[in-house]
Each structure stands twice: as structure tokens, then as C-alpha cells.
Design an enzyme around this catalytic site. Structure first.
Site, mmCIF file in Angstrom:
data_model
loop_
_atom_site.group_PDB
_atom_site.id
_atom_site.type_symbol
_atom_site.label_atom_id
_atom_site.label_comp_id
_atom_site.label_asym_id
_atom_site.label_seq_id
_atom_site.Cartn_x
_atom_site.Cartn_y
_atom_site.Cartn_z
ATOM 1 N N GLU A 185 28.459 59.005 -23.493
ATOM 2 C CA GLU A 185 29.122 58.131 -22.520
ATOM 3 C C GLU A 185 28.402 56.787 -22.407
ATOM 4 O OE1 GLU A 185 29.785 60.161 -18.797
ATOM 5 O OE2 GLU A 185 30.309 58.329 -17.727
ATOM 6 N N SER A 209 26.728 66.466 -13.395
ATOM 7 C CA SER A 209 25.923 65.386 -13.956
ATOM 8 C C SER A 209 24.493 65.535 -13.437
ATOM 9 C CB SER A 209 26.521 64.046 -13.516
ATOM 10 O OG SER A 209 25.693 62.975 -13.899
ATOM 11 N N LYS A 267 37.478 56.664 -13.270
ATOM 12 C CA LYS A 267 37.038 56.794 -11.876
ATOM 13 C C LYS A 267 38.005 55.948 -11.061
ATOM 14 C CE LYS A 267 32.134 57.195 -13.064
ATOM 15 N NZ LYS A 267 30.823 56.516 -13.126
#
Ligand code: OSB
Ligand code: MG
Length: 370
Positions: free
Chosen positions: A213, A135, A262
Site C-alpha cells: 500500500e 492494521s 476511505k
């Protein structure tokens, strides 16, 4: 095995480079670590709440409060394996999933160590290697971003995620696609857009992104559903999925086509596995997100990613990208093909460096069973 002691640490680790999302730029990682002790074993977990309540309503201060005043009293003195089987200790507490996640993950690590098996095995994982993506935060210039992308591709990462926000989106994606027409690419907006930006978001379809996202507001599944209907690019939800019920609703109303799990966001490994299983049964692929965790949180993410429906590369880049020195031994390493091999040692499979953890702790508190 009775939980004898719990230690909370509030640690601060400087980042090698600041990390910028649509909601803030940070140059220091602040995290709560939870150590659960029983019979000379220690289980470790990490809370993914940030310094500020911008990614989620929780922050480190609220998480510490919930841990100290509600969760820890429920766990101290109780048998650790029963706690794991009936992770009901947070039953009455609404929300605060990140606080719960810290303690639940420490209990999972402890239980795996008690049984002498790796955490991935306790979780029911089957993959012997885990695919890693990276990322990349918002940069000062498009050139800086493309240089970073080249660097991370050379390091072997299997897909690139860039952070976007209004003003750092279409032009940037165009710039990247000119230079790297074929790389596996995705974008994460961290809720920076609204449905009024629908046309702008739709024009991202031209860039062949693996997914977009969390474009819209964090608790709005309905608007994500409306957006997904008009978008070719799959929407992936991150912030919107706080627990398994959110995932079920998102699947049922087609609010997305991919889910980012997550474990630290959803309340810990047990809830993460529940979401994984639900998505697996529903044909919805998942991947494991990250919160710039230290090695402790990362080790938990790696273990979880060995489950079968983690079908896409996760945000599990090496902690060495973020920190000069990580708090576990050995260092987490990614091979040149962009894979991590999960450790076969008991529990998370990495040893927390206690001395360093104490050194970087601004607060430390011991809770003992009396
Ligand atoms: O939205 O995925 C996110 C980091 C901090 C806060 C939110 C997010 C991120 C990331 C993951 O993009 C970065 C990483 O852990 O490597
Ligand atoms: Mg995200």
C-alpha cells in the site's frame, strides 16, 4: 427537511496504545465530529483529518476553518434531501476533501434517518456481513510485532496489515513470514519510499504479500505506474486517490491493481460510491481503509463496505482495540470469524453518546439557521 443547526465538536480520545506509521506516532486521536440537525433528527459525520498535515495536506485546524467559513454556510437552512442529491455545496472549494467528507457523511446519515432506513441501504449496499482486517503499527521490536499478529489472528481478523518504512521492512517481513508463512499479509508504507528504492521494493515480492500500500509519494501516480510495472506484488493506492478523477487516472495508467477507499479521505459517501462504481466497471477491486476513526466514522465505513466491489477485508477493526471507551452505543463488535454484521437501525445504526462527546470535546460550536 431544512437543515436547522450544525454542531462541530473537536474531540480528543486517548489511545490505549500509541500507533506508529512511517510519518508519525500518535497517542491521542483528535477528530472533528459534525452533527447536522433537522426536525429533531441528527445526522453524524466524522472528519478524518489528523492533528498534523502529514498523512494529507489537511489537518484539523484547516478542516474546521473550511467547515465553518465555507461549507456550513452553504448547507444551513437548505433542504437536506436536495443537498444530498446535488452535493454541489463544495463545488467551488478546491481540495479539502476531508472537511467536505465530514459534512457529506452527516447529511447521508440524516437522510437515511429521515427515510427510516439503514445507511447501507441508502448507499445501495448488498452484503449482509463485512470482512475485517487489522492494521498494526510499527513496534519496538520484531518480537512485539509477531506477538501482536498472533493476538489479532486469534481474535479472528481475516488479514494482517503491517506498517513499514525504510529500516523496518525486509527483515521484519522475513521474521513474520518465518513465523506465519501463510497468513494473508500486506504492508503499508504511507509514502516512505522513492523510485530509488525500487530494488528494495521489488525484493518484497518474495513475501507473497496481498498488496503493497502506498509505497511512493502521495501525489505521484506516474511513479506508482513505473513501480507497478516492475513489481509482482499488487500496488494498492491510498493517499494518492483523493477523488474519482484520481481513481480514473490510476486505472487508466495502471498505477495500481487495488484501491483503498476511505470515504472520509475522498469527500464523503457520494464520492466514495462513485469511485467504487468506476472500479467495479474497470475490474479493479477495492477495500475500505480506516483512519483510526471513532465509532461514528467506523459506522460509516461499515455501511460503505456492504457495496459489492468491496472484495477484500477492510481496515475496520473494532474501535475497542484503540479506545478504552467508544462514543457510540452499542459497541462495534467483530465476530470470531472476523466479520461485522451491519446494523439494521436507521442511519449509521449506532447512537452517539452525547454526554461523553461533550465531555471529551475541547471545542464545540453551534451554527444555527437564522
Ligand atoms: O494509511 O491506512 C493508513 C491509520 C492512520 C493513518 C493512516 C492509515 C491508518 C491505518 C488504518 O492503517 C488503521 C485503522 O483505521 O484501523
Ligand atoms: Mg494506508
Amino acid at each position: 427537511m431544512k437543515v436547522e443547526q450544525i454542531v462541530l465538536y473537536l474531540v480528543q480520545l486517548p489511545l490505549l496504545q500509541s500507533f506508529e506509521t512511517s510519518f508519525e506516532r500518535i497517542s491521542t486521536k483528535t477528530a472533528i465530529l459534525a452533527e447536522v440537525r433537522a426536525e429533531s433528527l441528527s445526522g453524524w459525520g466524522e472528519c478524518v483529518a489528523d492533528r498534523d498535515p502529514f498523512y494529507s495536506p489537511e489537518d484539523n485546524t484547516t478542516a474546521w476553518h473550511i467547515l465553518e467559513d465555507y461549507l456550513i454556510p452553504e448547507v444551513l437552512g437548505k433542504p437536506s434531501d436536495t443537498l444530498l442529491k446535488h452535493l454541489e455545496f463544495a463545488g467551488k472549494i478546491r481540495g479539502n476533501r476531508m472537511a467536505r467528507g465530514a459534512l457529506a457523511s452527516a447529511l447521508w446519515d440524516l437522510e437515511a434517518k429521515r427515510r427510516g432506513i439503514p445507511l447501507w441501504d441508502l448507499m445501495g449496499g448488498s452484503r449482509n456481513r463485512v470482512a475485517c482486517g487489522v492494521s498494526i503499527g510499527i513496534q519496538e521490536s520484531p518480537e512485539k510485532l509477531s506477538a501482536k499478529i498472533a493476538e489479532e489472528m486469534a481474535a479472528g481478523y481475516q488479514r494482517i496489515k503491517i506498517k513499514i518504512k525504510p529500516g523496518w521492512d525486509l527483515k521484519i517481513l522475513e521474521h513474520i513470514r518465518c513465523l506465519f508463512p501463510d497468513i494473508p499479509l500486506m504492508a503499508d508504507a504511507n509514502s516512505a519510499y522513492t523510485l530509488a528504492d525500487r530494488d528494495r521494493l521489488r525484493s518484497m515480492d518474495q513475501f507473497g504479500l496481498l498488496m503493497l500500500e502506498q509505497p511512493l509519494y502521495c501525489d505521484d501516480l506516474y511513479e506508482h505506474h513505473l513501480l507497478q510495472q516492475t513489481l509482482e506484488t499488487p500496488v494498492c493506492l491510498d493517499e494518492s486517490i483523493r477523488h474519482c478523477r484520481d481513481a480514473r487516472a490510476a486505472v487508466a495508467m495502471e498505477a495500481c491493481r487495488i484501491i483503498n477507499i476511505k470515504p472520509g479521505r475522498v469527500g464523503g459517501p457520494d464520492e466514495a460510491i462513485r469511485i467504487h462504481d468506476l472500479c467495479d466497471e474497470s475490474g479493479m477491486p477495492v477495500w475500505c481503509g480506516g483512519m483510526i476513526e471513532t465509532g461514528i466514522g467506523r459506522a460509516h465505513n461499515i455501511a460503505l463496505s456492504t457495496l459489492r466491489n468491496f472484495r477484500m477485508p477492510g481496515d475496520i477493526s473494532a474501535p475497542g482495540r484503540y479506545f478504552a471507551e467508544d462514543i457510540i452505543d452499542p459497541e462495534i463488535k467483530i465476530d470470531p470469524g472476523g466479520w461485522i454484521t451491519p446494523s439494521n437501525s436507521p442511519g449509521i445504526g449506532y447512537e452517539p453518546r452525547k454526554e461523553l462527546i461533550e465531555k471529551i470535546s475541547c471545542t464545540r460550536k453551534v451554527f444555527a439557521d437564522r
